[in-house]
Enzyme design. Structure first.
Site, PDB file in Angstrom:
ATOM      1  CG  HIS A  13      -2.061   0.948   1.129  1.00 15.80           C
ATOM      2  ND1 HIS A  13      -3.201   1.053   1.349  1.00 15.80           N
ATOM      3  CD2 HIS A  13      -1.813   2.228   0.999  1.00 15.80           C
ATOM      4  CE1 HIS A  13      -3.929   2.041   1.191  1.00 15.80           C
ATOM      5  NE2 HIS A  13      -2.936   3.114   1.004  1.00 15.80           N
ATOM      6  CG  HIS A  15      -0.743   7.024  -1.167  1.00 11.53           C
ATOM      7  ND1 HIS A  15      -1.941   7.304  -2.074  1.00 11.53           N
ATOM      8  CD2 HIS A  15      -1.062   6.335  -0.080  1.00 11.53           C
ATOM      9  CE1 HIS A  15      -2.910   6.548  -1.122  1.00 11.53           C
ATOM     10  NE2 HIS A  15      -2.437   5.999  -0.002  1.00 11.53           N
ATOM     11  CG  LEU A  16       4.859   5.539  -5.654  1.00  9.59           C
ATOM     12  CD1 LEU A  16       5.289   4.773  -6.948  1.00  9.59           C
ATOM     13  CD2 LEU A  16       6.100   5.877  -4.843  1.00  9.59           C
ATOM     14  NE  ARG A  17       0.754  12.051  -2.599  1.00 11.01           N
ATOM     15  CZ  ARG A  17      -0.285  11.547  -1.867  1.00 11.01           C
ATOM     16  NH1 ARG A  17      -1.090  10.881  -2.290  1.00 11.01           N
ATOM     17  NH2 ARG A  17       0.013  11.818  -0.757  1.00 11.01           N
ATOM     18  CG  ASN A  41      -5.052   8.518  -3.619  1.00  6.25           C
ATOM     19  OD1 ASN A  41      -3.924   8.079  -3.929  1.00  6.25           O
ATOM     20  ND2 ASN A  41      -4.989   9.118  -2.521  1.00  6.25           N
ATOM     21  CE  LYS A  99      -7.894   2.262  -0.575  1.00  8.42           C
ATOM     22  NZ  LYS A  99      -6.745   3.051  -0.592  1.00  8.42           N
ATOM     23  CG  HIS A 136     -10.055   5.010   3.330  1.00  9.18           C
ATOM     24  ND1 HIS A 136      -8.762   5.474   3.320  1.00  9.18           N
ATOM     25  CD2 HIS A 136     -10.612   5.115   4.391  1.00  9.18           C
ATOM     26  CE1 HIS A 136      -8.815   6.348   4.333  1.00  9.18           C
ATOM     27  NE2 HIS A 136     -10.037   6.038   5.121  1.00  9.18           N
ATOM     28  CG  HIS A 174      -4.953   2.502   5.830  1.00  7.99           C
ATOM     29  ND1 HIS A 174      -6.261   2.530   6.136  1.00  7.99           N
ATOM     30  CD2 HIS A 174      -4.787   2.973   4.508  1.00  7.99           C
ATOM     31  CE1 HIS A 174      -7.009   3.181   5.020  1.00  7.99           C
ATOM     32  NE2 HIS A 174      -6.183   3.355   4.110  1.00  7.99           N
ATOM     33  CG  LEU A 219      -7.569  10.910   7.163  1.00 11.90           C
ATOM     34  CD1 LEU A 219      -8.383  11.566   6.301  1.00 11.90           C
ATOM     35  CD2 LEU A 219      -8.522  11.022   8.549  1.00 11.90           C
ATOM     36  CG  ASP A 247      -1.609   4.896   3.828  1.00  9.62           C
ATOM     37  OD1 ASP A 247      -1.605   5.246   2.607  1.00  9.62           O
ATOM     38  OD2 ASP A 247      -2.444   5.340   4.608  1.00  9.62           O
ATOM     39  CG  HIS A 251       0.133  15.141   1.656  1.00  5.41           C
ATOM     40  ND1 HIS A 251      -0.745  15.622   0.662  1.00  5.41           N
ATOM     41  CD2 HIS A 251      -0.274  14.142   2.173  1.00  5.41           C
ATOM     42  CE1 HIS A 251      -1.796  14.441   0.695  1.00  5.41           C
ATOM     43  NE2 HIS A 251      -1.371  13.755   1.763  1.00  5.41           N
ATOM     44  CB  ALA A 263      -4.902  12.919   5.787  1.00  7.34           C
TER      45      ALA A 263
HETATM   46  O1  DOR Z   1      -3.242   9.559   5.514  1.00 11.85           O
HETATM   47  C1  DOR Z   1      -3.622   9.166   4.119  1.00 11.85           C
HETATM   48  N1  DOR Z   1      -3.123   9.722   3.180  1.00 11.85           N
HETATM   49  N2  DOR Z   1      -4.601   8.324   4.170  1.00 11.85           N
HETATM   50  C2  DOR Z   1      -5.211   7.989   2.880  1.00 11.85           C
HETATM   51  O2  DOR Z   1      -6.168   7.355   3.061  1.00 11.85           O
HETATM   52  C3  DOR Z   1      -4.841   8.681   1.705  1.00 11.85           C
HETATM   53  C4  DOR Z   1      -3.271   9.366   1.965  1.00 11.85           C
HETATM   54  C5  DOR Z   1      -3.074  10.097   0.799  1.00 11.85           C
HETATM   55  O3  DOR Z   1      -3.223   9.789  -0.237  1.00 11.85           O
HETATM   56  O4  DOR Z   1      -2.411  11.073   1.180  1.00 11.85           O
HETATM   57 ZN    ZN Z   2      -3.606   5.029   1.313  1.00  6.75          ZN
END
Ligand code: DOR
Ligand code: ZN
Length: 347
Positions: A13, A15-17, A41, A99, A136, A174, A219, A247, A251, A263
């Site tokens: 799990h 996130h790479l953007r 996402n 997802k 989620h 998560h 989150l 996760d 950011h 988050a």
């Molecule tokens: O803390 C989080 N950040 N929870 C998520 O479900 C998404 C993630 C994000 O993409 O920043």
């Molecule tokens: Zn996530």
């Protein structure tokens, strides 16, 4: 134990953007992990197989030379996903799951599912084609206390969903609560869960140590110590239903340190080391390899990795910040000690 060698882990799990932001963070994960399941996402979200494959190509193109890393992809479920996308997955082994974000639950979830009845046919197709659903698991009603949203989701959404789709394979992502750990442990093998390093290491006090701590906001939100202990029990239990998913969610510093901060915690630069710290708290380093390297691969039906990595018990300091495209990124434990260090990857 001062040295720990384990089969190369996978991050189920992540996130790479995208674009130059993604290029800044991919190396941190590829440093340790052979594969990662990359969350869809983005803005706009990755809702189609061809978009997922194009995103995957961009990730591969951003890898440093001589770096082996296999990104696996997930599609973002929306109210109007065509069933035909699900049938396509059998021809694309790089796209492994779908997802489900309840609309409004988290970062870039506005396009998520507004009502599960709208995706009933897609879920039937996923059950038929054995495509796992990644969830989620938080209800979104503002009337529900933020600390209760996961437990409410399990009772009111997940449990009925699993009853409706008895063969659908599901990962509750998560997990953060005792209720989630217990529910997953008691369910059949078709339900598994990922656990982050930050939820294993921190409780909700970390949000307010001497003031508000925006870099500890994620989150699902950090929970009470009792829940952290339940997660440690689950992760170190040796049960194949619990496996590693960081996760890690980068950011920019300015979007975290804001009147309405985003988050997510960026843990990738020390992910495997942070898990080692957590497992060490329970004197359970012997259970880390199963959790980090075996059970996720087994759940997704991919071969276990064959390379190994080694960690040593050595204290080092996490940099104050990392590069994030034209921005700065504050990693978890910025400027603070990390107590394990990966030293090698070997074949
Ligand atoms: O803390 C989080 N950040 N929870 C998520 O479900 C998404 C993630 C994000 O993409 O920043
Ligand atoms: Zn996530």
């Amino acid at each position: 134990m001062h040295c720990l060698t384990l089969t190369q882990p996978d991050d189920w799990h992540l996130h790479l953007r995208d674009g130059n932001l993604m290029a800044s963070v991919v190396p941190a994960t590829a440093r340790s992990f052979a594969r990662a399941l990359v969350m869809p996402n983005l803005k706009p979200p990755i809702t189609r197989v061809d978009q997922a494959l194009a995103y995957r190509s961009r990730i591969l193109a951003a890898l440093p030379a001589d770096t082996k890393f296999n990104p696996l992809m997930a599609l973002y479920l929306t109210d109007n996903m065509p069933i035909s996308e699900i049938a396509k997955l059998k021809n694309h082994s790089e796209v492994v799951a779908v997802k489900y974000y309840p609309a409004g639950a988290t970062t870039n979830s506005d396009a998520g599912v507004s009502d599960l009845r709208k995706v009933w046919a897609v879920l039937e197709a996923m059950q038929q084609h054995d495509v796992p659903l990644l969830i989620h698991g938080e209800v979104t009603a503002s009337s529900v206390d933020i600390f209760d949203r996961e437990a409410m989701f399990i009772e009111h959404v997940l449990d009925p969903l699993l009853n409706e789709f008895p063969a659908l394979r599901v990962v509750l992502e998560h997990i953060t609560t005792e209720q989630a750990a217990d529910y997953v442990a008691q369910s059949s093998a078709r339900l598994a869960a990922t656990i982050t390093a930050h939820h294993l290491l921190m409780n909700r006090n970390e949000l307010f140590v001497g003031g508000v701590r925006p870099h500890h906001y994620c989150l699902p939100i950090l929970k009470r110590e009792r829940h952290r202990q339940a997660l440690l029990d689950a992760a170190t239990s040796g049960s194949p239903k619990f496996f590693l998913g960081t996760d890690s969610a980068p950011h920019s510093q300015s979007s975290k340190e804001s009147a309405c901060g985003c988050a997510g915690m960026y843990t990738a630069p020390a992910a495997i080391e942070l898990y080692a710290e957590a497992f060490e708290q329970r004197h359970a380093l012997d259970k880390l390899e199963g959790f980090a390297s075996f059970y996720g691969a087994d759940f997704y039906g991919v071969p276990r990795n064959t390379h190994q990595i080694s960690l040593v018990k050595h204290t080092w300091q996490m940099p104050e910040h990392c590069e994030f495209g034209e921005h700065q990124l504050i990693p978890l434990r910025a400027g603070q000690a990390i107590h394990w260090q990966q030293v090698t990857t070997h074949v």
